[in-house]
Scaffold this motif. Structure first.
Motif, PDB file in Angstrom:
ATOM      1  N   GLU A  64     -44.672  -9.413 -59.150  1.00  8.95           N
ATOM      2  CA  GLU A  64     -44.634 -10.882 -59.127  1.00  8.95           C
ATOM      3  C   GLU A  64     -45.001 -11.487 -60.478  1.00  8.95           C
ATOM      4  O   GLU A  64     -44.687 -12.657 -60.737  1.00  8.95           O
ATOM      5  N   ASP A  65     -45.688 -10.713 -61.347  1.00  7.60           N
ATOM      6  CA  ASP A  65     -46.105 -11.232 -62.658  1.00  7.60           C
ATOM      7  C   ASP A  65     -45.003 -11.143 -63.708  1.00  7.60           C
ATOM      8  O   ASP A  65     -45.129 -11.726 -64.785  1.00  7.60           O
TER       9      ASP A  65
ATOM     10  N   LYS B 136     -42.001 -12.180 -65.549  1.00  5.91           N
ATOM     11  CA  LYS B 136     -41.235 -13.421 -65.703  1.00  5.91           C
ATOM     12  C   LYS B 136     -39.797 -13.147 -66.119  1.00  5.91           C
ATOM     13  O   LYS B 136     -38.866 -13.810 -65.657  1.00  5.91           O
ATOM     14  N   SER B 137     -39.609 -12.216 -67.063  1.00  2.61           N
ATOM     15  CA  SER B 137     -38.266 -11.935 -67.558  1.00  2.61           C
ATOM     16  C   SER B 137     -38.225 -10.532 -68.131  1.00  2.61           C
ATOM     17  O   SER B 137     -39.265  -9.936 -68.435  1.00  2.61           O
TER      18      SER B 137
ATOM     19  N   ASP C   3     -45.785 -10.555 -75.202  1.00  2.93           N
ATOM     20  CA  ASP C   3     -46.060 -10.738 -73.779  1.00  2.93           C
ATOM     21  C   ASP C   3     -45.129  -9.836 -72.992  1.00  2.93           C
ATOM     22  O   ASP C   3     -43.945 -10.123 -72.835  1.00  2.93           O
TER      23      ASP C   3
ATOM     24  N   ASP D 225     -43.146 -11.116 -70.061  1.00  8.17           N
ATOM     25  CA  ASP D 225     -42.053 -12.046 -70.370  1.00  8.17           C
ATOM     26  C   ASP D 225     -41.110 -11.421 -71.390  1.00  8.17           C
ATOM     27  O   ASP D 225     -40.852 -11.988 -72.456  1.00  8.17           O
TER      28      ASP D 225
END
Length: 350
Positions: free
Chosen positions: A253-254, A256-257, A302, A305
């Motif tokens: 779930e963490d 992002k991309s 990150d 991400d």
């Protein structure tokens, strides 16, 4: 009779009285001047001076030998592609360069402390503009400095110094000149050892990695799986250096991309460890923020991400290795990196 319009200010009188008192207090202390010169043993004993000169000559000679040794090590002890060969070559170059540099440094310090003049001189402060007379004084001071150093009357010492300083630049010039014919084909960085179906193995022991080995927040340094025969080849270290990967398990779930959909497996992401700034190893992971830090110049990525740059001089994200699992539950690569690894260069397509 006229009166002044300026109001009386008692504080001004207090300040003037304080300044006058300070000047009077300063006049009570005599200028201590320059302390009496304490002669050294080399100033009074010619034999001690001769010993000091021999010591300096020996140090400069050691520096020259260190320079020659570094050139011999550069050509004779070349890296053969093995870990032991690289270590031996690096050790030999490091030791000989250290002898060369330290010889010059210690010789200069010993010369200054034991043979050059150690008297204290007073230079009066003059105006900024330099007059012809001041220039003549400067020339005389320089000549006096040369005379104090004793270099004019110590021919052996002068020869040792000139020889050591003249030889040392070869430690830099020879490797640069000899590297002109090296392979500068940057397109080799477009491909690594990773290919479809190649298993991930822990670095450096080579154990295979299962997805069940990793818990959320865990980090692993991995390399491509290879046989013993492959690891014995000279090309293994070079190819492995391009293929090193940092494996991190996140909560799905963490994320992002990603560089492409489905490149991770159940929250396990794999990114190149080679910084896209100048190629340092990126390996400092902060679990709470999911940030990956390069220790060289603090570029921060990150990994939740797409390993995008959030701070520092790096200009592009870390390349991602697409992974999945095979029938036995081992992590495998689905393909090579989607873009060249390492620092950006002028021929990079993306």
């Amino acid at each position: 009779m006229s009166e002044s319009n300026t109001p009386h200010n008692p504080s001004n009188e207090v300040e003037r009285a304080h300044d006058a008192g300070a000047l009077a207090q300063a006049d009570r202390f005599a200028d201590p001047g320059v302390p009496a010169h304490q002669p050294r043993l080399t100033d009074t004993d010619p034999r001690a001076a001769k010993r000091a000169e021999r010591t300096v000559v020996i140090l400069f000679t050691l520096s020259a030998l260190g320079t020659i040794g570094s050139l011999v090590a550069y050509f004779a002890v070349r890296p053969d592609g093995t870990t032991q060969g690289v270590r031996l070559s690096t050790l030999m170059l490091g030791v000989t360069l250290a002898v060369s540099l330290l010889g010059i440094g210690f010789a200069a310090i010993h010369w200054a402390k034991s043979l050059m003049s150690n008297r204290e001189y007073i230079d009066e402060r003059h105006t900024t503009a330099t007059s012809p007379e001041a220039r003549e004084v400067a020339v005389i001071a320089l000549q006096q400095g040369v005379e104090d150093s004793g270099i004019a009357r110590r021919g052996v010492l002068k020869g040792a110094m000139v020889g050591a300083l003249a030889l040392f630049p070869l430690t830099i010039a020879v490797p640069l000149i000899s590297s002109v014919g090296d392979d500068w084909n940057v397109s080799k960085f477009r491909h690594t050892l990773w290919q479809k179906g190649r298993r991930l193995a822990y670095d450096p022991d080579g154990r295979l990695v299962k997805a069940t080995d990793l818990t959320v927040g865990s980090v692993a340094h991995v390399q491509p799986d290879a046989t013993e025969e492959e690891r014995r080849t000279g090309e293994w270290i070079t190819e492995k250096a391009k293929s090193v990967v940092l494996l991190v398990r996140l909560n799905p779930e963490d994320i992002k991309s990603e560089h492409r959909p489905g490149a991770s497996y159940e929250g396990i992401v794999a990114y190149s460890k080679i910084c896209t700034h100048v190629g340092c190893p990126v390996a400092l992971y902060e679990q709470q923020t999911h940030h990956l830090l390069c220790p060289c110049h603090q570029s921060t990525f990150d990994i939740a991400d797409g390993a995008k740059v959030v701070f520092g001089p790096a200009k592009r994200p870390l390349p991602q290795l697409p992974i999945t699992v095979d029938d036995e539950g081992y992590l495998v690569a689905e393909d090579d990196f989607s873009e060249p690894i390492g620092p950006s260069f002028w021929e990079r397509l993306k």
